[in-house]
Design a protein around this motif. Structure first.
Motif, PDB file in Angstrom:
ATOM      1  N   ILE A  24      -0.275  -1.195   2.675  1.00  0.00           N
ATOM      2  CA  ILE A  24       1.247  -1.095   3.039  1.00  0.00           C
ATOM      3  C   ILE A  24       1.917  -1.795   1.604  1.00  0.00           C
ATOM      4  CG2 ILE A  24       3.353  -1.769   4.333  1.00  0.00           C
ATOM      5  CD1 ILE A  24       1.505  -0.950   6.749  1.00  0.00           C
ATOM      6  N   THR A  25       1.713  -2.630   1.549  1.00  0.00           N
ATOM      7  CA  THR A  25       2.188  -3.440   0.165  1.00  0.00           C
ATOM      8  C   THR A  25       1.982  -2.652  -0.826  1.00  0.00           C
ATOM      9  OG1 THR A  25       1.719  -5.512   1.600  1.00  0.00           O
ATOM     10  CG2 THR A  25       2.954  -5.340  -1.500  1.00  0.00           C
ATOM     11  N   GLU A  26       1.316  -1.924  -1.646  1.00  0.00           N
ATOM     12  CA  GLU A  26       0.729  -1.665  -2.878  1.00  0.00           C
ATOM     13  C   GLU A  26       1.462   0.166  -2.394  1.00  0.00           C
ATOM     14  OE1 GLU A  26      -2.432   0.813  -5.534  1.00  0.00           O
ATOM     15  OE2 GLU A  26      -3.049  -0.527  -3.056  1.00  0.00           O
ATOM     16  N   GLY A  84      -6.931   2.441  10.192  1.00  0.00           N
ATOM     17  CA  GLY A  84      -6.811   1.925   8.924  1.00  0.00           C
ATOM     18  C   GLY A  84      -6.273   3.066   7.952  1.00  0.00           C
ATOM     19  N   GLY A  85      -5.582   4.010   8.104  1.00  0.00           N
ATOM     20  CA  GLY A  85      -4.445   4.404   7.306  1.00  0.00           C
ATOM     21  C   GLY A  85      -3.927   4.730   7.441  1.00  0.00           C
ATOM     22  N   CYS A  86      -2.047   5.457   6.537  1.00  0.00           N
ATOM     23  CA  CYS A  86      -0.961   4.465   7.141  1.00  0.00           C
ATOM     24  C   CYS A  86      -0.215   6.290   6.308  1.00  0.00           C
ATOM     25  CB  CYS A  86      -0.690   3.844   6.566  1.00  0.00           C
ATOM     26  SG  CYS A  86      -0.214   3.320   5.281  1.00  0.00           S
ATOM     27  N   LEU A  87       1.225   6.111   6.228  1.00  0.00           N
ATOM     28  CA  LEU A  87       1.788   6.846   5.729  1.00  0.00           C
ATOM     29  C   LEU A  87       2.781   6.380   5.074  1.00  0.00           C
ATOM     30  CD1 LEU A  87       1.361  10.913   7.421  1.00  0.00           C
ATOM     31  CD2 LEU A  87       0.153   9.822   4.833  1.00  0.00           C
ATOM     32  N   THR A 103      10.230   4.490   5.846  1.00  0.00           N
ATOM     33  CA  THR A 103       8.996   4.912   7.025  1.00  0.00           C
ATOM     34  C   THR A 103       7.605   4.645   7.111  1.00  0.00           C
ATOM     35  OG1 THR A 103      11.107   5.735   8.120  1.00  0.00           O
ATOM     36  CG2 THR A 103       8.769   5.869   9.462  1.00  0.00           C
ATOM     37  N   VAL A 104       7.039   3.443   7.388  1.00  0.00           N
ATOM     38  CA  VAL A 104       5.863   3.146   7.965  1.00  0.00           C
ATOM     39  C   VAL A 104       5.067   4.094   8.897  1.00  0.00           C
ATOM     40  CG1 VAL A 104       3.267   1.773   7.798  1.00  0.00           C
ATOM     41  CG2 VAL A 104       5.586   1.924   6.080  1.00  0.00           C
ATOM     42  N   GLU A 120       6.678  -9.856   9.168  1.00  0.00           N
ATOM     43  CA  GLU A 120       7.434 -11.314   8.833  1.00  0.00           C
ATOM     44  C   GLU A 120       6.735 -11.991   7.634  1.00  0.00           C
ATOM     45  OE1 GLU A 120       4.777 -15.816   9.568  1.00  0.00           O
ATOM     46  OE2 GLU A 120       4.472 -14.167  10.930  1.00  0.00           O
ATOM     47  N   ASN A 121       5.855 -10.382   7.073  1.00  0.00           N
ATOM     48  CA  ASN A 121       4.868 -11.095   5.551  1.00  0.00           C
ATOM     49  C   ASN A 121       6.062 -10.187   5.027  1.00  0.00           C
ATOM     50  OD1 ASN A 121       3.087 -12.619   6.102  1.00  0.00           O
ATOM     51  ND2 ASN A 121       1.521 -10.697   6.214  1.00  0.00           N
ATOM     52  N   LEU A 122       6.933  -8.788   4.985  1.00  0.00           N
ATOM     53  CA  LEU A 122       7.906  -8.315   4.857  1.00  0.00           C
ATOM     54  C   LEU A 122       9.061  -8.701   4.538  1.00  0.00           C
ATOM     55  CD1 LEU A 122       6.585  -4.597   5.160  1.00  0.00           C
ATOM     56  CD2 LEU A 122       6.454  -6.145   3.017  1.00  0.00           C
ATOM     57  N   GLY A 123       9.742  -9.762   5.700  1.00  0.00           N
ATOM     58  CA  GLY A 123      10.427  -9.896   5.638  1.00  0.00           C
ATOM     59  C   GLY A 123      12.208  -8.930   5.434  1.00  0.00           C
ATOM     60  N   PRO A 124      13.315  -9.229   4.810  1.00  0.00           N
ATOM     61  CA  PRO A 124      14.099  -8.037   5.317  1.00  0.00           C
ATOM     62  C   PRO A 124      14.122  -6.928   5.162  1.00  0.00           C
ATOM     63  CG  PRO A 124      14.928 -10.254   4.035  1.00  0.00           C
ATOM     64  CD  PRO A 124      13.266 -10.548   4.223  1.00  0.00           C
TER      65      PRO A 124
END
Length: 236
Positions: A147-149, A197-200, A162-163, A179-183
């Motif tokens: 998700i970060t990438e 295991g995947g996301c858009l 949107t994820v 928590e990791n991504l913050g605001p």
């Protein structure tokens, strides 16, 4: 007895073969009135003996042997020539067949190597699929770097993102992700169409497909493969 023996010695018959020559004898006249007769001498030609039957037989035998030897040599040479021609032709035909056999064998080996290589890659692909699935089940934090990438690839246009995630993944990871991504955390939406295991990741202007299917295809494409993530004969 002695007179008889002496008389028989002068009356012996002389064969013609022992007489070299002869002449007619005439008595001349007592008074010398007749001319002396010419002496006619008969010359006998020498008798030339021809070859004997034994010599003729030997000559015939020798001629027969020489003729047989010549004929045997000529026939033997013809047989040798015919045999050499047959052997040469057989050797040439055998060489052609062996060359064709080697060519076909080389082609079969090449095809076999390609098939074996393909089977090995398919097997490696199946094993990798199982490993990845096992990893997805055991590691609940696997989507964080994905998700970060994906968010980093979006154009920074200031629009909200949107994820979309599988409901099971979202339930396990939403708290840690927020928590990791913050605001700047995007909106997380549960989507049953997304495989675990995947996301858009989407924004108003663009999107990043980080589904497991797309990531899998990109990974195996480097190996020259095009196997789907969920093949029909694969264990789910």
């Amino acid at each position: 007895m002695k007179a008889s023996s002496k008389s028989s010695a002068h009356t012996r018959f002389i064969p013609r073969e022992e007489i070299d020559g002869c002449s007619a004898w005439r008595f001349s006249a007592m008074d010398g009135s007749e001319d002396a007769p010419a002496v006619v001498t008969e010359t006998r030609e020498p008798v030339i003996d021809g070859p004997s039957a034994e010599a003729l037989h030997e000559i015939r035998e020798q001629a027969h042997a020489e003729g047989y030897a010549l004929g045997h040599a000529a026939g033997g040479q013809e047989v040798r020539d015919a045999l050499e021609a047959t052997v040469r032709k057989t050797a040439e035909e055998t060489a052609v067949r062996m060359a064709q056999l080697l060519h076909n064998t080389r082609e079969h080996l090449q095809k076999s190597e390609e098939q074996i290589s393909r089977h090995i890659l398919d097997l490696a692909c199946d094993l990798a699929r199982q490993v990845v699935r096992q990893e997805l089940q055991c590691n609940t934090q696997h989507l964080k770097p994905v998700i970060t990438e994906a968010l980093a690839q979006l154009v920074d246009d200031g629009l909200p993102a949107t994820v979309r995630m599988n409901p099971g993944d979202l339930a396990l990871m939403k708290g840690a992700l927020l928590e990791n991504l913050g605001p700047s955390a995007p909106d997380f939406v549960a989507d049953n169409n997304i495989s675990p295991g995947g996301c858009l990741v989407e924004s108003a202007s663009t999107g990043v497909d980080a589904s497991i299917e797309k990531r899998w295809l990109r990974a195996i494409a480097n190996l020259g493969l095009d196997a789907p993530w969920n093949p029909e004969n694969a264990d789910v």
